[in-house]
Design an enzyme around this catalytic site. Structure first.
Site, PDB file in Angstrom:
ATOM      1  CB  ALA A   1     101.056   3.135  25.503  1.00 14.42           C
TER       2      ALA A   1
ATOM      3  N   GLY B   1      97.730  -0.719  24.285  1.00 11.51           N
ATOM      4  CA  GLY B   1      96.765   0.244  24.831  1.00 11.51           C
ATOM      5  C   GLY B   1      95.519   0.407  23.965  1.00 11.51           C
TER       6      GLY B   1
ATOM      7  CD  GLU C   1      96.479  -2.407  27.918  1.00 15.32           C
ATOM      8  OE1 GLU C   1      97.062  -1.441  27.396  1.00 15.32           O
ATOM      9  OE2 GLU C   1      96.951  -3.049  28.874  1.00 15.32           O
TER      10      GLU C   1
ATOM     11  CD  GLU D   1     100.874  -4.396  25.999  1.00 24.90           C
ATOM     12  OE1 GLU D   1     100.661  -5.555  25.572  1.00 24.90           O
ATOM     13  OE2 GLU D   1      99.995  -3.526  26.062  1.00 24.90           O
TER      14      GLU D   1
HETATM   15  N1  CAA Z   1     103.869   4.378  19.551  1.00 21.98           N
HETATM   16  C1  CAA Z   1     104.461   5.387  18.864  1.00 21.98           C
HETATM   17  N2  CAA Z   1     104.425   5.477  17.525  1.00 21.98           N
HETATM   18  C2  CAA Z   1     103.776   4.516  16.853  1.00 21.98           C
HETATM   19  C3  CAA Z   1     103.137   3.452  17.498  1.00 21.98           C
HETATM   20  C4  CAA Z   1     103.199   3.407  18.917  1.00 21.98           C
HETATM   21  N3  CAA Z   1     102.577   2.462  19.627  1.00 21.98           N
HETATM   22  N4  CAA Z   1     102.608   2.644  16.569  1.00 21.98           N
HETATM   23  C5  CAA Z   1     102.887   3.196  15.373  1.00 21.98           C
HETATM   24  N5  CAA Z   1     103.595   4.337  15.534  1.00 21.98           N
HETATM   25  C6  CAA Z   1     104.107   5.231  14.487  1.00 21.98           C
HETATM   26  C7  CAA Z   1     105.347   4.659  13.852  1.00 21.98           C
HETATM   27  O1  CAA Z   1     106.483   4.958  14.600  1.00 21.98           O
HETATM   28  C8  CAA Z   1     105.333   5.381  12.499  1.00 21.98           C
HETATM   29  O2  CAA Z   1     105.798   6.681  12.697  1.00 21.98           O
HETATM   30  P1  CAA Z   1     106.774   7.360  11.577  1.00 21.98           P
HETATM   31  O3  CAA Z   1     105.924   7.409  10.338  1.00 21.98           O
HETATM   32  O4  CAA Z   1     107.079   8.688  12.155  1.00 21.98           O
HETATM   33  O5  CAA Z   1     107.934   6.440  11.437  1.00 21.98           O
HETATM   34  C9  CAA Z   1     103.843   5.498  12.196  1.00 21.98           C
HETATM   35  O6  CAA Z   1     103.151   5.308  13.442  1.00 21.98           O
HETATM   36  C10 CAA Z   1     103.355   4.428  11.238  1.00 21.98           C
HETATM   37  O7  CAA Z   1     103.722   3.167  11.783  1.00 21.98           O
HETATM   38  P2  CAA Z   1     104.502   2.037  10.930  1.00 21.98           P
HETATM   39  O8  CAA Z   1     105.351   2.679   9.881  1.00 21.98           O
HETATM   40  O9  CAA Z   1     105.179   1.137  11.893  1.00 21.98           O
HETATM   41  O10 CAA Z   1     103.274   1.326  10.229  1.00 21.98           O
HETATM   42  P3  CAA Z   1     103.198  -0.199   9.743  1.00 21.98           P
HETATM   43  O11 CAA Z   1     101.951  -0.304   8.941  1.00 21.98           O
HETATM   44  O12 CAA Z   1     104.477  -0.634   9.117  1.00 21.98           O
HETATM   45  O13 CAA Z   1     103.019  -1.054  11.082  1.00 21.98           O
HETATM   46  C11 CAA Z   1     102.075  -1.545  13.239  1.00 21.98           C
HETATM   47  C12 CAA Z   1     101.865  -0.900  11.853  1.00 21.98           C
HETATM   48  C13 CAA Z   1     102.195  -3.049  13.086  1.00 21.98           C
HETATM   49  C14 CAA Z   1     100.857  -1.200  14.089  1.00 21.98           C
HETATM   50  C15 CAA Z   1     103.370  -0.970  13.849  1.00 21.98           C
HETATM   51  O14 CAA Z   1     103.328   0.454  13.788  1.00 21.98           O
HETATM   52  C16 CAA Z   1     103.579  -1.358  15.296  1.00 21.98           C
HETATM   53  O15 CAA Z   1     103.990  -2.460  15.573  1.00 21.98           O
HETATM   54  N6  CAA Z   1     103.281  -0.420  16.231  1.00 21.98           N
HETATM   55  C17 CAA Z   1     103.499  -0.648  17.643  1.00 21.98           C
HETATM   56  C18 CAA Z   1     102.415  -1.530  18.203  1.00 21.98           C
HETATM   57  C19 CAA Z   1     102.688  -1.833  19.657  1.00 21.98           C
HETATM   58  O16 CAA Z   1     103.667  -2.454  20.008  1.00 21.98           O
HETATM   59  N7  CAA Z   1     101.777  -1.369  20.541  1.00 21.98           N
HETATM   60  C20 CAA Z   1     101.902  -1.577  21.959  1.00 21.98           C
HETATM   61  C21 CAA Z   1     102.575  -0.405  22.587  1.00 21.98           C
HETATM   62  S1  CAA Z   1     102.973  -0.705  24.277  1.00 21.98           S
HETATM   63  C22 CAA Z   1     101.549  -0.434  25.121  1.00 21.98           C
HETATM   64  O17 CAA Z   1     100.504  -0.167  24.566  1.00 21.98           O
HETATM   65  C23 CAA Z   1     101.697  -0.526  26.603  1.00 21.98           C
HETATM   66  C24 CAA Z   1     100.441  -0.451  27.379  1.00 21.98           C
HETATM   67  O18 CAA Z   1      99.769  -1.425  27.577  1.00 21.98           O
HETATM   68  C25 CAA Z   1     100.050   0.796  27.986  1.00 21.98           C
END
Ligand code: CAA
Length: 259
Positions: free
Chosen positions: A64, A109, A112, A132
């Protein structure tokens, strides 16, 4: 411009989450577009099986959208959770089978969404997890419910409570995905599987899916009664008559009418 595209390949509808700059993270717009795309697949009689995948090389869906969620209050968080769950229930309850072709990150998500699909195939590059609790929240789009149903309670507890990420081979070992393929073969393999389903009698395919999806929530006696009902209904189809007559007469059936 939709953030979810729908492309047709024969009787297969390929839905692509197309927001690669944010690694296909699910914001409100993507959720709305995904719901609309699922409706379009349902309405298209020519589509028998759907495939869901992510745009770009790197990610299926990275979860998400954290930027959208970060300032939510309690009511906002709950409303977002309900919105995601509505869309994922729609995916899960689609009358047509849905295959997840997981081409990269399937986190939060994203995992999920994959778990709302009926069958999961992964690229060797895919990574899975429910991060999460590391963000101060619970999984919010069905993870606490679907993960234990797929991999068992203890493994779901471990994955959710540690927030750890696992690779595709480990995901296959614990039954989270069915098969792992080299990245360049993933979509061909997903289409192969989808076409194997599309070649069957579609009324029976949909009755079978419905029976599995509904029966899993029932006690065994009610579930097998439901199975008997759906089994019985198949005998009203021309496909059942054609296929069984062909078998008995030692003839080759030349495709199904799907009615
Ligand atoms: N939400 C918003 N933006 C996201 C995102 C997310 N979940 N995941 C990645 N992005 C964005 C980053 O902010 C970045 O944007 P910018 O280029 O504008 O800075 C872009 O995507 C590329 O991401 P990274 O630079 O971080 O890429 P990376 O290769 O270094 O890392 C990754 C990849 C490990 C997937 C890392 O992006 C990450 O940890 N993302 C978040 C993953 C996460 O925590 N997901 C769970 C979200 S909570 C949820 O899903 C709740 C639910 O159950 C409903």
């Amino acid at each position: 411009m939709s953030t979810v595209t729908l492309e047709k390949n024969g009787h297969i509808g390929i839905l692509t989450i197309d927001r690669p700059k944010a690694l296909n993270a699910l914001n409100s717009e993507v959720l709305k577009d995904l719901g609309a795309a699922v409706d379009a697949v349902e309405a298209d009689e020519d589509i028998y099986v759907a495939i869901i995948t992510g745009a770009g090389e790197k990610s299926f869906v990275a979860g998400a959208d954290i930027a959208e969620m970060k300032d939510y209050d309690v009511a906002g968080g709950e409303a977002f959770g309900l919105r995601g769950n509505d869309v994922f229930l729609k995916v899960e309850n689609m009358t047509k089978p849905v295959i997840a072709a997981i081409n990269g990150f399937a986190l939060g998500g994203g995992n999920e969404l994959a778990m709302s699909c009926d069958i999961r195939l992964a690229s060797e590059k895919a990574k899975f997890g429910q991060p999460e609790v590391g963000l101060g929240i619970t999984p919010g789009f069905g993870g606490t419910q679907r993960l234990p149903r797929i991999v068992g309670v203890a493994k779901a507890m471990e994955l959710i409570l540690t927030a750890k990420t696992i690779k595709a081979d480990e995901a296959a070992r614990i039954g989270l995905v069915s098969y792992v393929y080299p990245a360049e073969e993933l979509m061909d393999k997903a289409l192969e599987l989808a076409n194997a389903i599309a070649a069957q009698a579609q009324v029976a395919v949909r009755q079978s899916k419905k029976c599995i999806r509904q029966g899993i929530h029932l006690d065994m006696a009610s579930a097998v009664a439901l199975e008997a009902k759906y089994f019985g209904e198949c005998f009203a189809t021309e496909d059942q008559k054609d296929a069984m007559n062909a078998f008995v007469n030692k003839e080759k059936l030349n495709g199904f009418k799907n009615k």
